[in-house]
Design a protein around this motif. Structure first.
Motif: not given
Length: 289
Positions: A149, A128-129, A126
């Protein structure tokens, strides 16, 4: 005008099935469904230029299926993503040879499969994280189980263009090209600019030629790894070339007569790009006026 390479696919992409788990399960259980044969990331072609297919019984252990679409008989066509598979950094001479052998429409199916499989191989985590993601939407997305996400296959837009001045076209060559080959100039669109602005910027940066009145010609998916080539022509204000040798080895102006002769297989001041490249389509459109 000749159709751009990697276009003209015949499969129905069946977007509704990407959201239909029951329908997708029925399709993967159907004995008629087909699995694309690949040699790594390279296509397996039959003698008539069509893609090779097998049954889903040949799905490798641990692989996940990507739905490519349905044929006119409703049969599902899939590609298999095998965890850990990686596309080679370049394109082998063997692959270049195969690209010119596709039957009409077959290259489009291969382009979709290669691009999506390559995307999966490079987007396991990911953005995002950082958590490992999972495939969903029949292989047309990845979802993060941690932050929720959702990520989808990306396409990078590239402008590919010629400048026109006094009935001549501006072509360039890179050091990696085969001897004698010249082609259209090209470069990636950058954030915050239009197609027209990108065309003007790239021609100015690479050849020092200022253009205006940019017009669109055609587009082409390019699956190495996943670009959209946007072909254009711009009108040059002058014909003085100031070469950026970091980008190009040489640039020349060529007449319509020379381009027509070269595209027809005759002699001329340059070797043309291959027919499956949109630069060939672009030059054909320009030569035809």
């Amino acid at each position: 005008m000749i159709a751009p390479g990697f276009t003209g696919g015949t499969l129905d992409r069946a977007d509704a099935l990407r959201h239909d788990e029951a329908g997708l399960a029925a399709l993967t259980s159907d004995w008629r469904s087909r699995l694309l044969r690949l040699d790594g990331f390279d296509p397996v072609l039959m003698g008539d230029g069509t893609l090779g297919w097998t049954t889903l019984a040949d799905v490798p252990d641990g692989a996940e299926l990507v739905l490519l679409g349905l044929d006119e008989n409703g049969r599902g066509h899939f590609a298999a993503y095998v965890p850990g598979m990686r596309a080679p950094p370049g394109r082998s001479p063997r692959l270049f040879g195969l690209l010119g052998q596709f039957a009409p429409g077959e290259a489009a199916t291969y382009a979709a499969a290669r691009s999506v499989l390559d995307w999966h191989s490079r987007h396991q985590f990911c953005a995002n994280c950082g958590h490992q993601t999972e495939m969903f939407r029949a292989g047309w997305g990845r979802r993060c189980p941690s932050c929720k996400a959702e990520h989808f296959p990306r396409v990078d837009p590239v402008v590919i263009m010629i400048a026109e001045h006094d009935g001549r076209a501006l072509l360039g060559r890179q050091p990696a090209f085969p001897p004698g080959r010249y082609s259209a100039l090209a470069g990636f669109l950058e954030p915050g600019e239009s197609i027209e602005e990108a065309v003007a910027r790239e021609i100015m940066e690479e050849a020092g030629v200022r253009v205006c009145d940019v017009r669109y010609i055609a587009s082409q998916p390019w699956p190495f790894p996943s670009s959209l080539m946007v072909a254009c022509v711009g009108m040059a204000e002058n014909d003085t070339i100031t070469l950026d040798t970091n980008e190009l080895e040489d640039a020349i102006w060529v007449s319509r007569e020379d381009v027509r002769a070269v595209l027809a297989g005759g002699d001329g001041p340059f070797l043309p790009p291959p027919a499956y490249a949109i630069a060939f389509t672009l030059l054909t459109a320009w030569a035809e006026g």
